[in-house]
Design an enzyme around this catalytic site. Structure first.
Site, PDB file in Angstrom:
ATOM      1  N   ASP A 218       0.844  -1.201   0.000  1.00  0.00           N
ATOM      2  CA  ASP A 218       0.000   0.000   0.000  1.00  0.00           C
ATOM      3  C   ASP A 218       0.875   1.246   0.000  1.00  0.00           C
ATOM      4  O   ASP A 218       1.986   1.233   0.533  1.00  0.00           O
ATOM      5  CB  ASP A 218      -0.927  -0.030   1.229  1.00  0.00           C
ATOM      6  CG  ASP A 218      -2.134   0.873   1.072  1.00  0.00           C
ATOM      7  OD1 ASP A 218      -2.362   1.374  -0.061  1.00  0.00           O
ATOM      8  OD2 ASP A 218      -2.842   1.101   2.063  1.00  0.00           O
TER       9      ASP A 218
ATOM     10  N   HIS B  95       2.626   3.162  -9.101  1.00  0.00           N
ATOM     11  CA  HIS B  95       2.352   1.745  -9.409  1.00  0.00           C
ATOM     12  C   HIS B  95       3.530   1.131 -10.178  1.00  0.00           C
ATOM     13  O   HIS B  95       3.892  -0.018  -9.955  1.00  0.00           O
ATOM     14  CB  HIS B  95       1.062   1.612 -10.213  1.00  0.00           C
ATOM     15  CG  HIS B  95      -0.155   2.060  -9.462  1.00  0.00           C
ATOM     16  ND1 HIS B  95      -0.411   1.680  -8.158  1.00  0.00           N
ATOM     17  CD2 HIS B  95      -1.197   2.865  -9.826  1.00  0.00           C
ATOM     18  CE1 HIS B  95      -1.557   2.225  -7.755  1.00  0.00           C
ATOM     19  NE2 HIS B  95      -2.042   2.954  -8.742  1.00  0.00           N
TER      20      HIS B  95
ATOM     21  N   LEU C 297      10.154 -21.123  -4.860  1.00  0.00           N
ATOM     22  CA  LEU C 297       9.162 -20.251  -4.224  1.00  0.00           C
ATOM     23  C   LEU C 297       7.913 -20.240  -5.090  1.00  0.00           C
ATOM     24  O   LEU C 297       8.008 -20.382  -6.306  1.00  0.00           O
ATOM     25  CB  LEU C 297       9.725 -18.821  -4.166  1.00  0.00           C
ATOM     26  CG  LEU C 297       8.812 -17.731  -3.582  1.00  0.00           C
ATOM     27  CD1 LEU C 297       8.855 -17.810  -2.046  1.00  0.00           C
ATOM     28  CD2 LEU C 297       9.247 -16.326  -4.012  1.00  0.00           C
TER      29      LEU C 297
ATOM     30  N   ARG D 283       1.781  -5.036   6.119  1.00  0.00           N
ATOM     31  CA  ARG D 283       1.120  -3.985   5.337  1.00  0.00           C
ATOM     32  C   ARG D 283       1.980  -2.735   5.407  1.00  0.00           C
ATOM     33  O   ARG D 283       2.385  -2.318   6.489  1.00  0.00           O
ATOM     34  CB  ARG D 283      -0.281  -3.675   5.848  1.00  0.00           C
ATOM     35  CG  ARG D 283      -0.968  -2.608   4.978  1.00  0.00           C
ATOM     36  CD  ARG D 283      -2.434  -2.416   5.280  1.00  0.00           C
ATOM     37  NE  ARG D 283      -3.043  -1.529   4.291  1.00  0.00           N
ATOM     38  CZ  ARG D 283      -4.295  -1.594   3.856  1.00  0.00           C
ATOM     39  NH1 ARG D 283      -5.095  -2.509   4.345  1.00  0.00           N
ATOM     40  NH2 ARG D 283      -4.753  -0.746   2.947  1.00  0.00           N
TER      41      ARG D 283
ATOM     42  N   ARG E  98      -5.167  -1.935   8.574  1.00  0.00           N
ATOM     43  CA  ARG E  98      -6.421  -2.671   8.333  1.00  0.00           C
ATOM     44  C   ARG E  98      -6.161  -3.802   7.341  1.00  0.00           C
ATOM     45  O   ARG E  98      -5.128  -3.847   6.675  1.00  0.00           O
ATOM     46  CB  ARG E  98      -7.535  -1.742   7.848  1.00  0.00           C
ATOM     47  CG  ARG E  98      -7.199  -0.967   6.604  1.00  0.00           C
ATOM     48  CD  ARG E  98      -8.378  -0.132   6.095  1.00  0.00           C
ATOM     49  NE  ARG E  98      -7.906   0.834   5.121  1.00  0.00           N
ATOM     50  CZ  ARG E  98      -7.523   2.083   5.407  1.00  0.00           C
ATOM     51  NH1 ARG E  98      -7.598   2.538   6.632  1.00  0.00           N
ATOM     52  NH2 ARG E  98      -7.085   2.872   4.450  1.00  0.00           N
TER      53      ARG E  98
HETATM   54  C1  IPE Z   1      -5.623  -2.776  -0.450  1.00  0.00           C
HETATM   55  O1  IPE Z   1      -5.217  -1.453  -0.595  1.00  0.00           O
HETATM   56  C2  IPE Z   1      -5.641  -3.455  -1.786  1.00  0.00           C
HETATM   57  C3  IPE Z   1      -4.337  -3.643  -2.424  1.00  0.00           C
HETATM   58  C4  IPE Z   1      -3.173  -3.372  -1.891  1.00  0.00           C
HETATM   59  C5  IPE Z   1      -4.393  -4.213  -3.736  1.00  0.00           C
HETATM   60  P1  IPE Z   1      -6.252  -0.269  -0.795  1.00  0.00           P
HETATM   61  O2  IPE Z   1      -5.461   0.986  -0.787  1.00  0.00           O
HETATM   62  O3  IPE Z   1      -7.117  -0.533  -1.944  1.00  0.00           O
HETATM   63  O4  IPE Z   1      -7.145  -0.419   0.531  1.00  0.00           O
HETATM   64  P2  IPE Z   1      -7.936   0.651   1.404  1.00  0.00           P
HETATM   65  O5  IPE Z   1      -8.858   1.380   0.479  1.00  0.00           O
HETATM   66  O6  IPE Z   1      -6.917   1.550   2.017  1.00  0.00           O
HETATM   67  O7  IPE Z   1      -8.648  -0.194   2.423  1.00  0.00           O
HETATM   68  C1  IPE Z   2      -1.499   0.138  -3.465  1.00  0.00           C
HETATM   69  O1  IPE Z   2      -1.262   1.494  -3.492  1.00  0.00           O
HETATM   70  C2  IPE Z   2      -1.671  -0.451  -4.861  1.00  0.00           C
HETATM   71  C3  IPE Z   2      -3.055  -0.835  -5.195  1.00  0.00           C
HETATM   72  C4  IPE Z   2      -4.075  -0.833  -4.400  1.00  0.00           C
HETATM   73  C5  IPE Z   2      -3.268  -1.286  -6.567  1.00  0.00           C
HETATM   74  P1  IPE Z   2      -2.445   2.551  -3.520  1.00  0.00           P
HETATM   75  O2  IPE Z   2      -2.782   2.840  -4.952  1.00  0.00           O
HETATM   76  O3  IPE Z   2      -3.578   2.084  -2.682  1.00  0.00           O
HETATM   77  O4  IPE Z   2      -1.757   3.814  -2.874  1.00  0.00           O
HETATM   78  P2  IPE Z   2      -2.407   4.853  -1.860  1.00  0.00           P
HETATM   79  O5  IPE Z   2      -2.956   4.064  -0.714  1.00  0.00           O
HETATM   80  O6  IPE Z   2      -3.476   5.593  -2.621  1.00  0.00           O
HETATM   81  O7  IPE Z   2      -1.266   5.731  -1.455  1.00  0.00           O
HETATM   82 MG    MG Z   3      -4.069   2.353  -0.737  1.00  0.00          MG
END
Ligand code: IPE
Ligand code: IPE
Ligand code: MG
Length: 230
Positions: free
Chosen positions: A14, A31, A126, A176, A182
């Site tokens: 995340d 990304h 792996l 995480r 969460r």
């Molecule tokens: C969880 O991250 C999903 C992935 C890492 C693919 P999100 O950024 O989508 O989750 P929330 O919205 O913070 O719960």
């Molecule tokens: C996690 O990073 C990647 C995916 C959920 C695909 P985010 O895109 O959720 O990044 P933030 O949480 O907005 O910073």
């Molecule tokens: Mg996120």
């Protein structure tokens, strides 16, 4: 204290969007950098003596709520990543597997996923699992429906476990990144006794050095599984 070997590592990657925003870049750049980090962490795990599988949360059933442009970018990035990664998987003896409902993806992307799964299925150092259009509740619901369709009655925990999509089911350690604490509908069944580690680092800045520190921290956890340590 009995040492539990770390066999299944799960990661909620995340913070890609926030990383890009901090640098004044488009979220897509976060990304892209994040995908490179997946490669580094996976290769590192393939040399680890006890880790058998690492499951990355790449796209959740809730991520369809994002702007169409970002969703489409993530799909293209995944396709490019897999195309490019095949050589890495083969070089490091890594098996690739997808979990989640990939039928919602384009035929081209589904074909790519199946091709890479097939090409790497004999690899043994792996298993890298990517959770794609994945939701923990959806996975459990699908497992129960599959058991019902087979005429199964008096469903047991073992029945549900074996009907899930993940090959190594119980997660030992869940990491995480980005400071969020969460679960976001990830591996709900498999984390029942996982150790949790929440890192402040945004995923694109996550390194093997930090992973090393986290694995060291895990070695000092006292996993009791409801019992008592003498
Ligand atoms: C969880 O991250 C999903 C992935 C890492 C693919 P999100 O950024 O989508 O989750 P929330 O919205 O913070 O719960
Ligand atoms: C996690 O990073 C990647 C995916 C959920 C695909 P985010 O895109 O959720 O990044 P933030 O949480 O907005 O910073
Ligand atoms: Mg996120």
């Amino acid at each position: 204290m009995t040492k539990q070997p770390l066999q299944h590592l799960a990661i909620i990657m995340d913070g890609n969007g926030r990383w890009a925003k901090q640098k004044g870049l488009n979220r897509t750049k976060g990304h892209e950098k994040g995908a490179e980090v997946i490669r580094d962490i996976t290769t590192y795990c393939s040399t680890h003596p006890t880790i058998e599988s690492v499951t990355f949360y790449a796209f959740s059933t809730e991520n369809w709520k994002r702007p169409k442009m970002e969703v489409e970018f993530l799909m293209r990035l995944l396709d490019r990543y897999l195309q490019h990664e095949l050589a890495t998987y083969q070089a490091h003896d890594i098996r690739f597997k997808a979990i989640g409902n990939i039928e919602a993806f384009s035929q081209k992307l589904q074909d790519r996923i199946q091709h890479v799964e097939e090409a790497t299925k004999e690899n043994r150092s792996l298993t890298q699992i990517l959770a794609l259009n994945y939701g923990g509740r959806a996975e459990i619901t699908a497992a129960v429906n599959q058991l019902i369709a087979k005429g199964k009655r008096d469903i047991t925990e073992a029945d549900i476990s074996s009907a899930l999509q993940t090959p190594y089911r119980d997660v030992d350690l869940l990491i995480r990144t980005s400071g969020e604490e969460r679960i976001s509908n990830y591996l709900l069944w498999q984390i029942s006794y996982a150790e949790f580690y929440f890192s402040q680092t945004l995923w694109p800045d996550f390194t093997t050095t930090e992973l090393d520190e986290i694995l060291d921290d895990f070695q000092h956890r006292n996993r009791r599984f409801g019992g008592i340590n003498e």
